[in-house]
Design an enzyme around this catalytic site. Structure first.
Site, PDB file in Angstrom:
ATOM      1  CD  GLU A 155      -2.759  -0.980   2.533  1.00  0.00           C
ATOM      2  OE1 GLU A 155      -3.846  -0.406   2.458  1.00  0.00           O
ATOM      3  OE2 GLU A 155      -2.313  -1.469   3.573  1.00  0.00           O
ATOM      4  CG  HIS A 200      -6.624  -8.768   4.193  1.00  0.00           C
ATOM      5  ND1 HIS A 200      -7.874  -9.100   4.651  1.00  0.00           N
ATOM      6  CD2 HIS A 200      -6.484  -7.448   4.474  1.00  0.00           C
ATOM      7  CE1 HIS A 200      -8.445  -8.038   5.182  1.00  0.00           C
ATOM      8  NE2 HIS A 200      -7.621  -7.023   5.094  1.00  0.00           N
TER       9      HIS A 200
HETATM   10  C1  BG6 Z   1      -7.948  -3.477   5.897  1.00  0.00           C
HETATM   11  C2  BG6 Z   1      -6.815  -2.970   6.756  1.00  0.00           C
HETATM   12  O1  BG6 Z   1      -8.386  -4.729   6.369  1.00  0.00           O
HETATM   13  O2  BG6 Z   1      -7.483  -3.628   4.573  1.00  0.00           O
HETATM   14  C3  BG6 Z   1      -6.264  -1.677   6.207  1.00  0.00           C
HETATM   15  O3  BG6 Z   1      -7.287  -2.771   8.081  1.00  0.00           O
HETATM   16  C4  BG6 Z   1      -5.901  -1.807   4.749  1.00  0.00           C
HETATM   17  O4  BG6 Z   1      -5.127  -1.250   6.952  1.00  0.00           O
HETATM   18  C5  BG6 Z   1      -7.062  -2.422   3.967  1.00  0.00           C
HETATM   19  O5  BG6 Z   1      -5.593  -0.513   4.237  1.00  0.00           O
HETATM   20  C6  BG6 Z   1      -6.647  -2.744   2.551  1.00  0.00           C
HETATM   21  O6  BG6 Z   1      -7.779  -3.163   1.843  1.00  0.00           O
HETATM   22  P1  BG6 Z   1      -7.857  -3.009   0.263  1.00  0.00           P
HETATM   23  O7  BG6 Z   1      -9.173  -3.609  -0.096  1.00  0.00           O
HETATM   24  O8  BG6 Z   1      -7.744  -1.545  -0.015  1.00  0.00           O
HETATM   25  O9  BG6 Z   1      -6.688  -3.774  -0.261  1.00  0.00           O
END
Ligand code: BG6
Length: 507
Positions: free
Chosen positions: A235, A259
């Site tokens: 990210e 995840h």
């Molecule tokens: C969330 C986390 O579960 O997922 C966040 O708490 C993170 O920190 C986010 O930014 C990322 O999700 P995505 O769908 O943007 O990849």
């Protein structure tokens, strides 16, 4: 009887759930505004919600139904891209209600129960209930206990009572077990839906579609042909306004336990017999069980953490983690994690899975790269194959969702030079349809009572079990190597993979 084709057609028809009420605890929080209401609005716009559906927000803030609706309308404008149809909103918002109340007090549940019974009478929601725990996780056991105490957990006269639990699901193995025990005191496993929004992403589900609807991948999807696998969840954003939450969580608990472990399971699992909840989840649990335990006294051999310091992302100077709001200046919370794992089974023995996840990296990208072995022998002269690399299959979860296969090809010309090129499938252009937000899919499955894309108790515990030695070792040591914001993580992460003669990809 339906023929096979008409059965398939049946299954393709839009699925519309039964009437019901979704009660959101912690309704004044961010999740309701950013994710739940936009997803429900979209489902309403697609006519996927039954007429007799209602949402009841519960939270301590004093607000009328109309105040709540107004706030949600603003949130929709802020968080949902695309035009809002005021007609859709007008009719959808009539099904939204608000009940101020302290979730620690029994009176709240008494009032809620009466309110829900009234909704059943007035709107025909038929006693079906979804209780969505989106409050502070410390309140989950209390809410569940009160729901149980008020008899709201019971499934009577054909009505369902489902409990949705948002992450974080505990903060280590013991607390996850304790939470599971608490939930199961009042709800049975089939009533519990542990949510991980990654599983709602089309591209995450596509890992299964790619692997199990194509004959050509399965024969080579194993240690005989795969050199190693890299899973990246990068990210570019920092922790923003979530400093207080992140201080408690860190990258390992926030992203890796849920995840990343889910993506790992889908990549490594055996083909399920059918695509139903128990078969799919059973196979995922087998992967978690096969992950080689990390010895607590050798954690540094397979785990690296890091914390971002001031740097530049997309040409903009950004703060270091210790300077973020609600973060201790001397915080030891990790914002980056790299792991090397082995899945000790026949399919994967000896094939490393390198994992990395972090904030304030150069870009947002989630991908799985299956790095195949080089060819056993090349008949071409060395000078002809300098631009040739082994095959890599990249499953791009986001952004630029798609699949890319790196292959060797002859460079046009009169010589015989071979170089690597990518064969790309871009979802956006192949299907000309935008993928729905993950929550849309998951909320619909929830209403339909399909738990396939939700986490079973033993999955959550299995994932914590793998990380437990790492968390214990890290809690004892003070060293959190820094990395400059806008770079690909600490030097030690390069060393982790470099020791094996490999390199991180630059996605
Ligand atoms: C969330 C986390 O579960 O997922 C966040 O708490 C993170 O920190 C986010 O930014 C990322 O999700 P995505 O769908 O943007 O990849």
């Amino acid at each position: 009887m339906l023929s096979a084709d008409s059965l398939k057609d049946e299954q393709r028809l839009p699925r519309v759930p039964e009437p019901g009420v979704m009660v959101i605890f912690g309704a004044s929080g961010d999740l309701t505004r950013r994710k739940l209401i936009p997803a429900l609005y979209d489902l309403a716009a697609q006519r996927r919600l039954p007429m007799e559906f209602a949402v009841v927000g519960v939270s301590r803030t004093e607000m009328s139904h109309d105040d709540f609706r107004e706030k949600l309308h603003d949130a929709l404008e802020e968080h949902r891209s695309g035009q809002i149809s005021e007609d859709v909103w007008e009719s959808f918002s009539k099904s939204i209600f608000y009940l101020p109340g302290d979730s620690k007090k029994p009176e709240t549940y008494k009032e809620l129960k009466n309110f829900l019974t009234r909704l059943d009478d007035e709107r025909g929601s038929e006693g079906n209930r979804i209780y969505y725990l989106s409050s502070s996780p410390s309140l989950f056991p209390t809410i569940v206990e009160h729901l149980g105490g008020a008899g709201m957990n019971r499934e009577e006269d054909g009505a369902y009572a489902r409990l949705v639990v948002e992450k974080p699901f505990g903060r280590d193995l013991e607390s996850a077990r304790e939470l599971n025990r608490n939930l199961r005191r009042y709800f049975e496993e089939h009533q519990i839906y542990r949510i991980d929004h990654y599983l709602g992403k089309d591209t995450v589900q596509n890992i299964l579609a790619l692997r199990f609807s194509n004959g050509i991948f399965e024969p080579i999807w194993n240690q005989h042909y795969v050199d190693h696998i890299q899973i990246t969840v990068a990210e570019d954003i920092g922790v923003g306004t979530r400093g207080a939450f992140y201080e408690e969580a860190g990258a390992l608990r926030d992203i890796v336990q849920n995840h990343v472990m889910q993506v790992l399971c889908l990549t490594a699992m055996e083909p399920p017999v059918t695509f139903d909840a128990e078969s799919v989840r059973e196979e995922k649990v087998k992967v978690l069980k096969a992950v080689r335990p990390i010895p607590e006294d050798r954690v540094e051999d397979c785990a690296v953490r890091g914390q971002y310091e001031r740097g530049w992302v997309f040409g903009e100077e950004v703060k270091g983690y210790g300077e973020e709001k609600d973060v201790a200046p001397d915080s030891r919370t990790e914002t980056y994690v790299a792991l090397k794992l082995f899945v000790d089974n026949w399919r994967w023995a000896g094939t490393p899975f390198y994992i990395r996840a972090g904030k304030r990296l150069p870009k947002k990208v989630t991908e799985i790269a299956i790095q195949f072995d080089p060819t056993p022998h090349t008949p071409f002269a060395h000078g002809e194959t300098q631009g040739l690399e082994p095959n890599v299959l990249v499953i791009r979860i986001q952004p630029e969702e798609g699949i890319s296969l790196k292959i060797g090809a002859k460079v046009p010309g009169s010589g015989f030079e071979i170089s690597s090129v990518n064969m790309d499938l871009l979802y956006g252009t192949a299907f000309l349809e935008e993928a729905p937000d993950a929550y849309q899919r998951l909320l619909l499955d929830l209403m339909l009572g399909d738990p396939t894309l939700f986490i079973r108790a033993d999955e959550a515990e299995g994932a914590w079990g793998i990380l437990e030695p790492v968390m214990r070792a890290w809690s004892r040591s003070k060293e959190v190597p820094p990395y400059q914001a806008g770079t690909w993580g600490p030097q030690k992460a390069d060393e982790l993979i470099g020791r094996d003669g490999r390199k991180w990809r630059r996605p």
